[in-house]
Design a protein around this motif. Structure first.
Motif, PDB file in Angstrom:
ATOM      1  N   SER A 373       0.833  -1.204   0.000  1.00  0.00           N
ATOM      2  CA  SER A 373       0.000   0.000   0.000  1.00  0.00           C
ATOM      3  C   SER A 373       0.873   1.262   0.000  1.00  0.00           C
ATOM      4  CB  SER A 373      -0.873  -0.002   1.249  1.00  0.00           C
ATOM      5  OG  SER A 373      -0.061  -0.149   2.401  1.00  0.00           O
ATOM      6  N   GLY A 374       0.250   2.399  -0.230  1.00  0.00           N
ATOM      7  CA  GLY A 374       0.930   3.681  -0.070  1.00  0.00           C
ATOM      8  C   GLY A 374       1.801   4.093  -1.248  1.00  0.00           C
ATOM      9  N   TYR A 375       2.788   4.933  -0.943  1.00  0.00           N
ATOM     10  CA  TYR A 375       3.678   5.519  -1.958  1.00  0.00           C
ATOM     11  C   TYR A 375       5.021   4.799  -2.055  1.00  0.00           C
ATOM     12  CZ  TYR A 375       1.412  10.157  -2.657  1.00  0.00           C
ATOM     13  OH  TYR A 375       0.591  11.195  -3.001  1.00  0.00           O
ATOM     14  N   PHE A 376       5.399   4.117  -0.949  1.00  0.00           N
ATOM     15  CA  PHE A 376       6.811   3.716  -0.814  1.00  0.00           C
ATOM     16  C   PHE A 376       6.991   2.228  -0.597  1.00  0.00           C
ATOM     17  CE2 PHE A 376       6.112   7.699   1.656  1.00  0.00           C
ATOM     18  CZ  PHE A 376       6.709   8.588   0.784  1.00  0.00           C
ATOM     19  N   MET A 377       8.213   1.794  -0.826  1.00  0.00           N
ATOM     20  CA  MET A 377       8.654   0.507  -0.313  1.00  0.00           C
ATOM     21  C   MET A 377      10.102   0.705   0.137  1.00  0.00           C
ATOM     22  SD  MET A 377      10.983  -0.967  -2.545  1.00  0.00           S
ATOM     23  CE  MET A 377      10.803  -2.621  -1.962  1.00  0.00           C
ATOM     24  N   CYS A 378      10.552  -0.237   0.980  1.00  0.00           N
ATOM     25  CA  CYS A 378      11.896  -0.103   1.539  1.00  0.00           C
ATOM     26  C   CYS A 378      12.659  -1.385   1.319  1.00  0.00           C
ATOM     27  CB  CYS A 378      11.773   0.082   3.057  1.00  0.00           C
ATOM     28  SG  CYS A 378      12.194   1.712   3.599  1.00  0.00           S
ATOM     29  N   ILE A 379      13.948  -1.261   1.082  1.00  0.00           N
ATOM     30  CA  ILE A 379      14.776  -2.464   1.055  1.00  0.00           C
ATOM     31  C   ILE A 379      15.779  -2.402   2.211  1.00  0.00           C
ATOM     32  CG2 ILE A 379      14.548  -3.006  -1.412  1.00  0.00           C
ATOM     33  CD1 ILE A 379      17.103  -1.517  -1.980  1.00  0.00           C
ATOM     34  N   ASN A 385      26.259   0.276   3.319  1.00  0.00           N
ATOM     35  CA  ASN A 385      25.611   1.305   4.116  1.00  0.00           C
ATOM     36  C   ASN A 385      24.619   2.091   3.243  1.00  0.00           C
ATOM     37  OD1 ASN A 385      25.793   4.421   4.792  1.00  0.00           O
ATOM     38  ND2 ASN A 385      25.974   3.261   6.705  1.00  0.00           N
ATOM     39  N   ALA A 386      23.427   2.364   3.810  1.00  0.00           N
ATOM     40  CA  ALA A 386      22.360   2.988   3.020  1.00  0.00           C
ATOM     41  C   ALA A 386      22.750   4.383   2.527  1.00  0.00           C
ATOM     42  CB  ALA A 386      21.080   3.060   3.853  1.00  0.00           C
ATOM     43  N   GLU A 387      23.371   5.146   3.386  1.00  0.00           N
ATOM     44  CA  GLU A 387      23.751   6.504   2.989  1.00  0.00           C
ATOM     45  C   GLU A 387      24.843   6.452   1.910  1.00  0.00           C
ATOM     46  OE1 GLU A 387      22.602   9.337   3.232  1.00  0.00           O
ATOM     47  OE2 GLU A 387      24.241  10.756   2.935  1.00  0.00           O
ATOM     48  N   ALA A 388      25.768   5.495   2.050  1.00  0.00           N
ATOM     49  CA  ALA A 388      26.832   5.364   1.041  1.00  0.00           C
ATOM     50  C   ALA A 388      26.215   5.005  -0.314  1.00  0.00           C
ATOM     51  CB  ALA A 388      27.838   4.301   1.482  1.00  0.00           C
ATOM     52  N   LEU A 389      25.239   4.104  -0.301  1.00  0.00           N
ATOM     53  CA  LEU A 389      24.613   3.708  -1.563  1.00  0.00           C
ATOM     54  C   LEU A 389      23.786   4.860  -2.142  1.00  0.00           C
ATOM     55  CD1 LEU A 389      24.061   1.601  -3.723  1.00  0.00           C
ATOM     56  CD2 LEU A 389      22.164   0.724  -2.337  1.00  0.00           C
ATOM     57  N   LEU A 409      16.805   1.631   2.577  1.00  0.00           N
ATOM     58  CA  LEU A 409      16.690   2.598   1.492  1.00  0.00           C
ATOM     59  C   LEU A 409      15.232   2.637   1.064  1.00  0.00           C
ATOM     60  CD1 LEU A 409      19.031   4.144   0.093  1.00  0.00           C
ATOM     61  CD2 LEU A 409      18.815   2.549  -1.810  1.00  0.00           C
ATOM     62  N   ARG A 410      14.672   3.848   1.026  1.00  0.00           N
ATOM     63  CA  ARG A 410      13.261   3.988   0.665  1.00  0.00           C
ATOM     64  C   ARG A 410      13.136   4.392  -0.791  1.00  0.00           C
ATOM     65  NH1 ARG A 410       9.482   8.811   2.859  1.00  0.00           N
ATOM     66  NH2 ARG A 410      10.390   9.782   0.999  1.00  0.00           N
ATOM     67  N   ILE A 411      12.260   3.700  -1.492  1.00  0.00           N
ATOM     68  CA  ILE A 411      12.022   4.017  -2.902  1.00  0.00           C
ATOM     69  C   ILE A 411      10.561   4.419  -3.066  1.00  0.00           C
ATOM     70  CG2 ILE A 411      11.902   3.016  -5.244  1.00  0.00           C
ATOM     71  CD1 ILE A 411      14.326   1.370  -3.175  1.00  0.00           C
ATOM     72  N   ALA A 412      10.342   5.607  -3.599  1.00  0.00           N
ATOM     73  CA  ALA A 412       8.973   6.099  -3.803  1.00  0.00           C
ATOM     74  C   ALA A 412       8.525   5.683  -5.198  1.00  0.00           C
ATOM     75  CB  ALA A 412       8.932   7.618  -3.640  1.00  0.00           C
ATOM     76  N   PHE A 413       7.735   4.599  -5.272  1.00  0.00           N
ATOM     77  CA  PHE A 413       7.252   4.186  -6.595  1.00  0.00           C
ATOM     78  C   PHE A 413       6.109   5.088  -7.054  1.00  0.00           C
ATOM     79  CE2 PHE A 413       5.504   1.205  -3.390  1.00  0.00           C
ATOM     80  CZ  PHE A 413       4.162   1.522  -3.478  1.00  0.00           C
TER      81      PHE A 413
END
Ligand SMILES: Cc1ncc(COP(=O)(O)O)c(C=O)c1O
Length: 438
Positions: A373-379, A385-389, A409-413
């Motif tokens: 549901s919603g706008y996002f998904m996360c891996i 490291n998430a910030e490095a990626l 890491l959040r991806i806004a689909f």
């Protein structure tokens, strides 16, 4: 204490002393200046048939003065509709239309007394008003370990609440009912008031509980209240309606807790922002429900007067033009069909993300959290490291994502075209591999 605040407090106490005890110090002291400039102006608007010399607006024969160069951008609105102040609690027709929409979307509210929504300047403002009214420094705020970062600014930094997190997911990828129950139980054993904040579809993970999970969450909240603890339950419905599965709870969790117990204050914080696709217009709402042995309207009115006082003191009132625009949309016979068309587009994107992520080739780099549901998904990243990626993806591939903590890491689909989903994840995988091998 101002006598107007005292009168509101007496009204609340007479109806439900637990609700009074839930209020913060500010909540107890705040009042709507119902004998002040606003109310005198409102009276004059009704009865001053000769001259109305009350309010700080420039008028010309009953019409708001305006600049033609401005009004030419607003051909569908009269100057009075577009330019005059709205009441602090919002335009009455909009409040009524939003209430009708809440009841349309949540048929299980039938027969339940809920308050007339007050209008806020977006949902962030709604959440901050709730902080004003209900949160004292040192109060415990229970919320999920996967959450929107603005909760921290609003409640922890501004209001000095103490954060207590419950784990959102269990090991099977469902809502962690036992984790939530245990967090509630251990906190309720230590104090007589808890503030709980629940957000579905969740930001950042895009998760909505199944109907059975929703029942369990509601029962935990009710049991906590039955056990003697006062519970202020804030339901953040920012992404309401963006559901991509039949088994999900399709009505707000608010519906399952409204009017269930006199120590359980159910609060629905929602907004036109995402539901009406008007992010920058800044129109949100707060609606409450609590069990009452007598008709709860005087209680709701007193609380709304306090919300009105909070709004009046900080921003006076919310944009009337934005409210008028949203009202027109809500009144349109095509509103629900148009809303569904947009949901269908975002649902297709979510399904595409699911399809792409089904490929096991990614599994040495990350694991997706459950999303439905919603706008996002996360891996959850396994090795980098998430910030490095995030920085690597931005610098090397021109791809923007959001790093949350060290692993996620959040991806806004919601803002990705379907045909770009595959490439985005392939590049993310490539980027992750590059960092792993660096
Ligand atoms: C979970 C959640 N709640 C509230 C909001 C705030 O919405 P608004 O833009 O109406 O202030 C957002 C916005 O991103 C959100 O993700």
């Amino acid at each position: 204490m101002n006598p107007l605040a005292e009168a509101l407090n007496e009204q609340i106490q007479a109806e439900n002393s637990d609700v009074f005890a839930m209020l913060s110090e500010l909540g107890k002291n705040i009042y709507f200046p119902s004998k002040g400039i606003l109310s005198q102006s409102a009276e004059a608007k009704k009865f001053a048939t000769r001259y109305n010399a009350t309010i700080g607006t420039a008028m010309d024969k009953g019409v708001a003065m305006s600049l033609p160069c401005l009004m030419e951008s607003l051909p569908d609105f009269s100057p009075n509709e577009a330019l005059l102040y709205a009441p602090s609690s919002g335009l009455m027709p909009l409040r009524e239309a939003w209430l009708a929409k809440i009841r349309h979307d949540n048929p299980d509210l039938r027969g339940k007394a809920i308050s007339l929504p007050i209008v806020t300047s977006g949902l962030s403002h709604a959440l901050s008003l709730l902080g004003d009214l209900f949160v004292n420094p040192g109060d415990v705020l229970i919320y999920s370990d996967k959450n929107w970062d603005n909760y921290e600014l609003n409640y922890i930094v501004r209001k000095q609440a103490v954060p207590v997190f419950f784990p959102l997911f269990d090991s099977k990828g469902g809502f962690n009912v036992e984790g939530f129950r245990e967090t509630m139980r251990s906190q309720a054993a230590q104090r007589d008031k808890l503030i709980v904040l629940l957000n579905f579809p969740n930001n950042p993970c895009g998760y909505t509980p199944t109907d059975a999970e929703g029942e369990a969450i509601a029962n935990i909240l009710v049991e906590t209240a039955e056990g003697g603890c006062r519970v202020v339950a804030i339901i953040d419905d920012a992404y309401y309606g963006l559901f991509y599965g039949r088994e999900l709870m399709h009505q707000s969790l608010f519906t399952k807790i409204a009017g269930r117990h006199h120590r359980l204050m159910a609060i629905k914080a929602d907004a036109a922002t995402k539901e009406v696709y008007v992010w920058g217009l800044r129109v949100g709402f707060v609606t409450v429900a609590v069990k009452s042995s007598v008709a709860p309207e005087p209680l709701y009115e007193a609380l709304n007067a306090k919300f009105g006082g909070c709004i009046r003191s900080l921003i006076s009132n919310c944009s009337a033009l934005s409210q008028q625009v949203v009202l027109k949309a809500l009144k349109s016979p095509t509103f629900y069909a148009e809303r569904e068309a947009n949901v269908a587009t975002i649902r297709r994107r979510a399904m595409k993300v699911r399809e792409v992520l089904n490929n096991s080739k990614y599994s040495d780099a990350w694991e997706p959290y459950p999303f439905n549901s919603g706008y996002f998904m996360c891996i959850r990243l396994k090795h980098v490291n998430a910030e490095a990626l995030r920085v690597h993806m931005l610098d090397t591939y021109g791809i923007g994502t959001i790093a949350i903590g060290a692993e996620n890491l959040r991806i806004a689909f919601s803002c990705l075209e379907e045909e770009n989903v595959q490439e985005l994840f392939d590049l993310l995988y490539k980027g992750a591999k590059e960092l792993m091998n660096a």
